[in-house]
Design a protein around this motif. Structure first.
Motif, PDB file in Angstrom:
ATOM      1  N   ALA A  19     -30.673 -24.878 -13.947  1.00  0.00           N
ATOM      2  CA  ALA A  19     -30.674 -23.452 -13.605  1.00  0.00           C
ATOM      3  C   ALA A  19     -31.648 -23.105 -12.478  1.00  0.00           C
ATOM      4  O   ALA A  19     -31.284 -22.410 -11.515  1.00  0.00           O
ATOM      5  N   ALA A  20     -32.880 -23.563 -12.575  1.00  0.00           N
ATOM      6  CA  ALA A  20     -33.909 -23.160 -11.617  1.00  0.00           C
ATOM      7  C   ALA A  20     -33.580 -23.622 -10.198  1.00  0.00           C
ATOM      8  O   ALA A  20     -33.941 -22.948  -9.224  1.00  0.00           O
ATOM      9  N   ALA A  21     -32.906 -24.762 -10.068  1.00  0.00           N
ATOM     10  CA  ALA A  21     -32.612 -25.322  -8.749  1.00  0.00           C
ATOM     11  C   ALA A  21     -31.191 -25.040  -8.285  1.00  0.00           C
ATOM     12  O   ALA A  21     -30.829 -25.391  -7.155  1.00  0.00           O
ATOM     13  N   TYR A  22     -30.379 -24.396  -9.120  1.00  0.00           N
ATOM     14  CA  TYR A  22     -28.944 -24.284  -8.834  1.00  0.00           C
ATOM     15  C   TYR A  22     -28.655 -23.591  -7.504  1.00  0.00           C
ATOM     16  O   TYR A  22     -27.856 -24.091  -6.704  1.00  0.00           O
ATOM     17  N   ASP A  23     -29.288 -22.461  -7.254  1.00  0.00           N
ATOM     18  CA  ASP A  23     -28.983 -21.716  -6.030  1.00  0.00           C
ATOM     19  C   ASP A  23     -29.285 -22.544  -4.791  1.00  0.00           C
ATOM     20  O   ASP A  23     -28.526 -22.507  -3.807  1.00  0.00           O
ATOM     21  N   ARG A  24     -30.386 -23.292  -4.811  1.00  0.00           N
ATOM     22  CA  ARG A  24     -30.727 -24.153  -3.669  1.00  0.00           C
ATOM     23  C   ARG A  24     -29.723 -25.295  -3.534  1.00  0.00           C
ATOM     24  O   ARG A  24     -29.308 -25.645  -2.426  1.00  0.00           O
ATOM     25  N   THR A  56     -25.850 -17.862 -12.203  1.00  0.00           N
ATOM     26  CA  THR A  56     -27.054 -17.176 -11.736  1.00  0.00           C
ATOM     27  C   THR A  56     -26.740 -15.840 -11.072  1.00  0.00           C
ATOM     28  O   THR A  56     -27.615 -15.214 -10.499  1.00  0.00           O
ATOM     29  N   GLY A  57     -25.481 -15.428 -11.136  1.00  0.00           N
ATOM     30  CA  GLY A  57     -25.118 -14.106 -10.627  1.00  0.00           C
ATOM     31  C   GLY A  57     -24.816 -14.037  -9.153  1.00  0.00           C
ATOM     32  O   GLY A  57     -24.913 -12.959  -8.548  1.00  0.00           O
ATOM     33  N   LEU A  58     -24.386 -15.141  -8.560  1.00  0.00           N
ATOM     34  CA  LEU A  58     -24.145 -15.149  -7.111  1.00  0.00           C
ATOM     35  C   LEU A  58     -22.986 -14.249  -6.693  1.00  0.00           C
ATOM     36  O   LEU A  58     -22.902 -13.848  -5.530  1.00  0.00           O
ATOM     37  N   ASN A  59     -22.088 -13.915  -7.618  1.00  0.00           N
ATOM     38  CA  ASN A  59     -21.006 -12.986  -7.274  1.00  0.00           C
ATOM     39  C   ASN A  59     -21.433 -11.520  -7.343  1.00  0.00           C
ATOM     40  O   ASN A  59     -20.751 -10.653  -6.792  1.00  0.00           O
ATOM     41  N   LEU A  60     -22.517 -11.232  -8.029  1.00  0.00           N
ATOM     42  CA  LEU A  60     -22.868  -9.842  -8.316  1.00  0.00           C
ATOM     43  C   LEU A  60     -22.990  -8.952  -7.073  1.00  0.00           C
ATOM     44  O   LEU A  60     -22.569  -7.795  -7.110  1.00  0.00           O
ATOM     45  N   PRO A  61     -23.535  -9.436  -5.948  1.00  0.00           N
ATOM     46  CA  PRO A  61     -23.638  -8.555  -4.787  1.00  0.00           C
ATOM     47  C   PRO A  61     -22.303  -8.150  -4.175  1.00  0.00           C
ATOM     48  O   PRO A  61     -22.263  -7.236  -3.344  1.00  0.00           O
ATOM     49  N   HIS A  62     -21.226  -8.828  -4.575  1.00  0.00           N
ATOM     50  CA  HIS A  62     -19.947  -8.633  -3.893  1.00  0.00           C
ATOM     51  C   HIS A  62     -18.970  -7.717  -4.629  1.00  0.00           C
ATOM     52  O   HIS A  62     -17.889  -7.430  -4.115  1.00  0.00           O
ATOM     53  N   ALA A  80     -30.751 -15.698 -17.477  1.00  0.00           N
ATOM     54  CA  ALA A  80     -31.988 -14.996 -17.140  1.00  0.00           C
ATOM     55  C   ALA A  80     -32.080 -14.742 -15.633  1.00  0.00           C
ATOM     56  O   ALA A  80     -32.516 -13.664 -15.195  1.00  0.00           O
ATOM     57  N   ILE A  81     -31.653 -15.717 -14.838  1.00  0.00           N
ATOM     58  CA  ILE A  81     -31.667 -15.545 -13.380  1.00  0.00           C
ATOM     59  C   ILE A  81     -30.649 -14.486 -12.964  1.00  0.00           C
ATOM     60  O   ILE A  81     -30.913 -13.646 -12.096  1.00  0.00           O
ATOM     61  N   ALA A  82     -29.470 -14.507 -13.588  1.00  0.00           N
ATOM     62  CA  ALA A  82     -28.450 -13.502 -13.285  1.00  0.00           C
ATOM     63  C   ALA A  82     -28.952 -12.100 -13.604  1.00  0.00           C
ATOM     64  O   ALA A  82     -28.705 -11.144 -12.860  1.00  0.00           O
ATOM     65  N   ARG A  83     -29.669 -11.961 -14.716  1.00  0.00           N
ATOM     66  CA  ARG A  83     -30.196 -10.644 -15.088  1.00  0.00           C
ATOM     67  C   ARG A  83     -31.229 -10.167 -14.078  1.00  0.00           C
ATOM     68  O   ARG A  83     -31.279  -8.980 -13.719  1.00  0.00           O
ATOM     69  N   GLU A  84     -32.071 -11.089 -13.587  1.00  0.00           N
ATOM     70  CA  GLU A  84     -33.040 -10.728 -12.545  1.00  0.00           C
ATOM     71  C   GLU A  84     -32.324 -10.291 -11.271  1.00  0.00           C
ATOM     72  O   GLU A  84     -32.724  -9.319 -10.617  1.00  0.00           O
ATOM     73  N   ARG A  85     -31.252 -11.008 -10.929  1.00  0.00           N
ATOM     74  CA  ARG A  85     -30.500 -10.660  -9.721  1.00  0.00           C
ATOM     75  C   ARG A  85     -29.852  -9.286  -9.877  1.00  0.00           C
ATOM     76  O   ARG A  85     -29.878  -8.468  -8.952  1.00  0.00           O
ATOM     77  N   ALA A  86     -29.268  -9.018 -11.024  1.00  0.00           N
ATOM     78  CA  ALA A  86     -28.645  -7.714 -11.265  1.00  0.00           C
ATOM     79  C   ALA A  86     -29.675  -6.593 -11.167  1.00  0.00           C
ATOM     80  O   ALA A  86     -29.412  -5.539 -10.577  1.00  0.00           O
TER      81      ALA A  86
END
Length: 208
Positions: A19-24, A56-62, A80-86
């Motif tokens: 999870a912590a490294a997924y976006d990178r 991790t919520g990468l679709n949320l901005p779209h 948890a990362i998705a919730r922070e992004r939201a």
């Protein structure tokens, strides 16, 4: 023989660990292989939206302004990362931990269901698609983005060899294709795009 429950438990461990490294890790593939895919999904989503395997919520901005967004995710750490992004987006999304194969919603709850880069790893994709169909209203939209087996035989062969390792290690399939499963689940196909030597597919389908 490994059961579906064992495979789901393995996936939970894998995605919690990554999870912590997924976006990178996925950033390069987002640009080179999946570029524009999340925007494609967001442009077609409307109304009450459920994202299955929100990650991790990468679709949320779209998602469009005015959409009511919910999400389900197996991994607590990714959630948890998705919730922070939201929260950073000021998006009041309801994001819950849960299993794509047993969605915790009533029949006909959503106008749109989105699933991106997840059916390649869900142990029983036909079960997950049946659940997605169940929670959609009649006429509701199913929007999928995933990597699939290439239409170019040499590349397909390389993918097949690669997944001999990845299926065992992390449950990830490279030659699985979702389109036949979507049809078998009773959806009507509205739009299909196959890109990048046939390794990426975008599907817009409708529940009759």
């Amino acid at each position: 023989m490994t059961s579906a429950n064992d495979e789901t438990a393995k996936l939970l461990r894998v995605w919690d660990k990554q999870a912590a490294a997924y976006d990178r890790q996925i950033a390069f593939f987002e640009r080179i292989q999946f570029g524009g895919g999340r925007e494609w999904l967001g442009a077609r989503a409307c109304g009450r939206v459920l994202e299955v395997a929100v990650g991790t919520g990468l679709n949320l901005p779209h998602y469009p302004a005015g959409a009511s967004v919910s999400g389900i995710e197996l991994s607590p750490r990714m959630l948890a990362i998705a919730r922070e992004r939201a929260a950073g987006l000021g998006l009041g999304a309801e994001l819950l931990q849960g299993d794509a194969e047993a969605l915790p919603y009533d029949d006909g709850t959503f106008d749109t269901v989105v699933c991106a880069l997840a059916l390649c790893a869900i142990p029983r994709p036909a079960t997950a698609l049946a659940e997605m169909r169940r929670v959609l209203v009649p006429g509701g939209r199913l929007l999928l983005l995933d990597h699939i087996g290439s239409s170019w035989p040499p590349l397909y062969a390389a993918q097949w060899l690669l997944e001999r390792l990845t299926i065992r290690a992390v449950g990830e399939h490279f030659t699985r294709r979702q389109l036949p499963l979507v049809r078998a689940a009773g959806f009507e196909i509205v739009e299909v795009e196959r890109l990048k030597a046939g390794t990426v597919e975008r599907i817009h389908a409708r529940k009759p």
